[in-house]
Design an enzyme around this catalytic site. Structure first.
Site, PDB file in Angstrom:
ATOM      1  N   ASP A 191       0.847  -1.192   0.000  1.00  0.00           N
ATOM      2  CA  ASP A 191       0.000   0.000   0.000  1.00  0.00           C
ATOM      3  C   ASP A 191       0.891   1.254   0.000  1.00  0.00           C
ATOM      4  O   ASP A 191       1.822   1.353   0.809  1.00  0.00           O
ATOM      5  CB  ASP A 191      -0.859  -0.051   1.276  1.00  0.00           C
ATOM      6  CG  ASP A 191      -1.983   0.954   1.282  1.00  0.00           C
ATOM      7  OD1 ASP A 191      -2.413   1.378   0.196  1.00  0.00           O
ATOM      8  OD2 ASP A 191      -2.450   1.298   2.398  1.00  0.00           O
ATOM      9  N   ASP A 229      -8.507   0.773   6.470  1.00  0.00           N
ATOM     10  CA  ASP A 229      -7.497   0.631   7.518  1.00  0.00           C
ATOM     11  C   ASP A 229      -8.053   1.181   8.839  1.00  0.00           C
ATOM     12  O   ASP A 229      -8.135   0.476   9.849  1.00  0.00           O
ATOM     13  CB  ASP A 229      -6.221   1.389   7.108  1.00  0.00           C
ATOM     14  CG  ASP A 229      -5.073   1.157   8.082  1.00  0.00           C
ATOM     15  OD1 ASP A 229      -5.286   0.494   9.118  1.00  0.00           O
ATOM     16  OD2 ASP A 229      -3.962   1.638   7.832  1.00  0.00           O
TER      17      ASP A 229
HETATM   18  O1  G3H Z   1      -3.119   4.723   3.647  1.00  0.00           O
HETATM   19  C1  G3H Z   1      -2.289   4.312   4.464  1.00  0.00           C
HETATM   20  C2  G3H Z   1      -2.588   3.175   5.342  1.00  0.00           C
HETATM   21  O2  G3H Z   1      -3.703   3.441   6.129  1.00  0.00           O
HETATM   22  C3  G3H Z   1      -1.395   2.701   6.087  1.00  0.00           C
HETATM   23  O3  G3H Z   1      -1.068   3.504   7.147  1.00  0.00           O
HETATM   24  O4  G3H Z   1       1.378   3.948   6.996  1.00  0.00           O
HETATM   25  O5  G3H Z   1       0.152   4.100   9.166  1.00  0.00           O
HETATM   26  O6  G3H Z   1       0.589   1.884   8.103  1.00  0.00           O
HETATM   27  P1  G3H Z   1       0.364   3.359   7.910  1.00  0.00           P
HETATM   28  P1  13P Z   2      -8.829   4.724   5.790  1.00  0.00           P
HETATM   29  O1  13P Z   2      -7.939   5.578   6.635  1.00  0.00           O
HETATM   30  O2  13P Z   2     -10.081   5.450   5.421  1.00  0.00           O
HETATM   31  O3  13P Z   2      -9.112   3.399   6.387  1.00  0.00           O
HETATM   32  O4  13P Z   2      -8.061   4.461   4.393  1.00  0.00           O
HETATM   33  C1  13P Z   2      -7.118   3.439   4.290  1.00  0.00           C
HETATM   34  C2  13P Z   2      -6.355   3.491   3.026  1.00  0.00           C
HETATM   35  O5  13P Z   2      -6.671   4.166   2.072  1.00  0.00           O
HETATM   36  C3  13P Z   2      -5.150   2.641   2.955  1.00  0.00           C
HETATM   37  O6  13P Z   2      -4.444   2.861   1.782  1.00  0.00           O
HETATM   38 ZN    ZN Z   3      -4.504   4.850   1.024  1.00  0.00          ZN
END
Ligand code: G3H
Ligand code: 13P
Ligand code: ZN
Length: 326
Positions: free
Chosen positions: A96, A273
């Site tokens: 991601d 997420d």
């Molecule tokens: O869009 C990003 C995801 O929600 C991942 O978040 O970088 O805190 O793992 P993170």
């Molecule tokens: P949310 O913060 O809305 O769950 O989005 C998650 C996301 O786009 C991860 O790439």
């Molecule tokens: Zn995202």
């Protein structure tokens, strides 16, 4: 040189067939982020029980947190757990918001079946160049690639922007042609995190820009579109967090009705997420607040995992429409 591992040896699949079916069946594949074992178990059990295909998604920082080697075998374990349950659901492991060629390559070489190159903060030409480099490397190994056009607002480890810039539909065809991506994330008013809109009491959140989505779909018919920042910020969990010592004031997400509408359109992948984080945190807060002498992690992580299973099933069944499609 480290030996490379192909995702097919881990029992994973890329997103091609998933998206083809999702487009045809007018539903969206859930892409749930995870960082640890309980999250992964919650997601996979929820998808087994609702017979949904699933994209297991990790950011670069989540991969570091879990450890890249451990993560590979966690994904393999998830596949085997599903097979053992007789479910055999299609499972993809996806990077991601990858931001460099090196990170994408490292993930591809260590067993990811799909990667995102998020070059959305770069000027258009640079975004095309960087994304194409990843696509060329990935496609030689049958790994699928997600690109992004338009910038989402929100703050998380890997993404941090104050304002969003909607995707310009007129750029979409040349981006897809110039990069060869398999799917495209667009910006139509969603944002990352638990504070997606500023609304006063009694006000409703502004609708997503479905006009932009429709124009994109008109220009590239049948092409899989991805929606980031698509957590509903489930009010039940926000309330529970605030009741048990948390302070998430004014947290608000995307109304489920709008997510349903998106899932029925060209949107084939919906990223979630924050809702998973909220579900876990709410249950853990409640249990620790009500049982101040408890210190066995299984006693709070277990019920938190159960809440995640329930949430995943509900999303797959009632919002994304992916339940029963595996
Ligand atoms: O869009 C990003 C995801 O929600 C991942 O978040 O970088 O805190 O793992 P993170
Ligand atoms: P949310 O913060 O809305 O769950 O989005 C998650 C996301 O786009 C991860 O790439
Ligand atoms: Zn995202």
């Amino acid at each position: 040189m480290k030996p490379t591992v192909h995702y097919s040896d881990l029992g994973l699949v890329n997103t091609k067939e998933m998206f083809r079916k999702a487009m045809e069946g007018k539903y969206a594949i859930p892409a749930y982020n995870f960082n640890n074992m309980e999250q992964l178990q919650g997601i996979i059990l929820g998808c087994i029980e609702s017979r949904s295909p699933v994209i297991l998604q990790v950011s670069g920082s989540a991969r570091k947190y879990a450890n890249p080697i451990m993560l590979r075998y966690m994904a393999m374990g998830a596949v085997q757990m599903a097979n053992d349950a007789g479910a055999g659901i299609p499972i993809a492991l996806h990077l991601d918001h990858g931001d460099t060629f090196e990170l994408a390559k490292s993930c591809i070489d260590s067993g990811f079946s799909s990667v995102m190159l998020d070059g959305s903060h770069h000027p258009f030409d640079e975004n095309v160049k960087l994304t194409k480099r990843v696509v060329d490397y990935a496609h030689e190994r049958e790994v699928t690639v997600e690109g992004e056009l338009g910038v989402l607002a929100g703050v998380e480890d890997e993404v941090s922007h104050d304002v969003s810039h909607y995707t310009k539909p007129e750029e979409v065809e040349s981006f897809i042609a110039g990069t060869g991506v398999d799917s495209l994330a667009i910006s139509i008013g969603t944002s990352h995190g638990a504070y997606k809109f500023k609304v006063k009491p009694g006000e409703t959140v502004p609708p997503l820009r479905f006009d932009i989505l429709e124009e994109v779909a008109r220009r590239v018919p049948g092409f899989p579109i991805v929606l980031h920042g698509a957590s509903a910020v489930v009010p039940e969990y926000v309330r529970m967090i605030n009741r048990f010592g948390g302070k998430l004031e004014d947290a608000v997400g995307i109304p489920e009705e709008q997510l349903r509408q998106a899932a029925g359109s060209a949107v084939c992948k919906i990223n979630i997420d924050s809702d998973g984080r909220l579900a876990l945190t709410a249950v853990i807060r409640k249990i620790l607040a009500e049982n101040p002498t408890e210190f066995d992690p299984r006693k709070y992580l277990g019920p938190a995992r159960e809440a995640l299973v329930k949430m995943v099933k509900l999303k797959n069944e009632k919002v994304l429409g992916s339940a029963g499609r595996a």
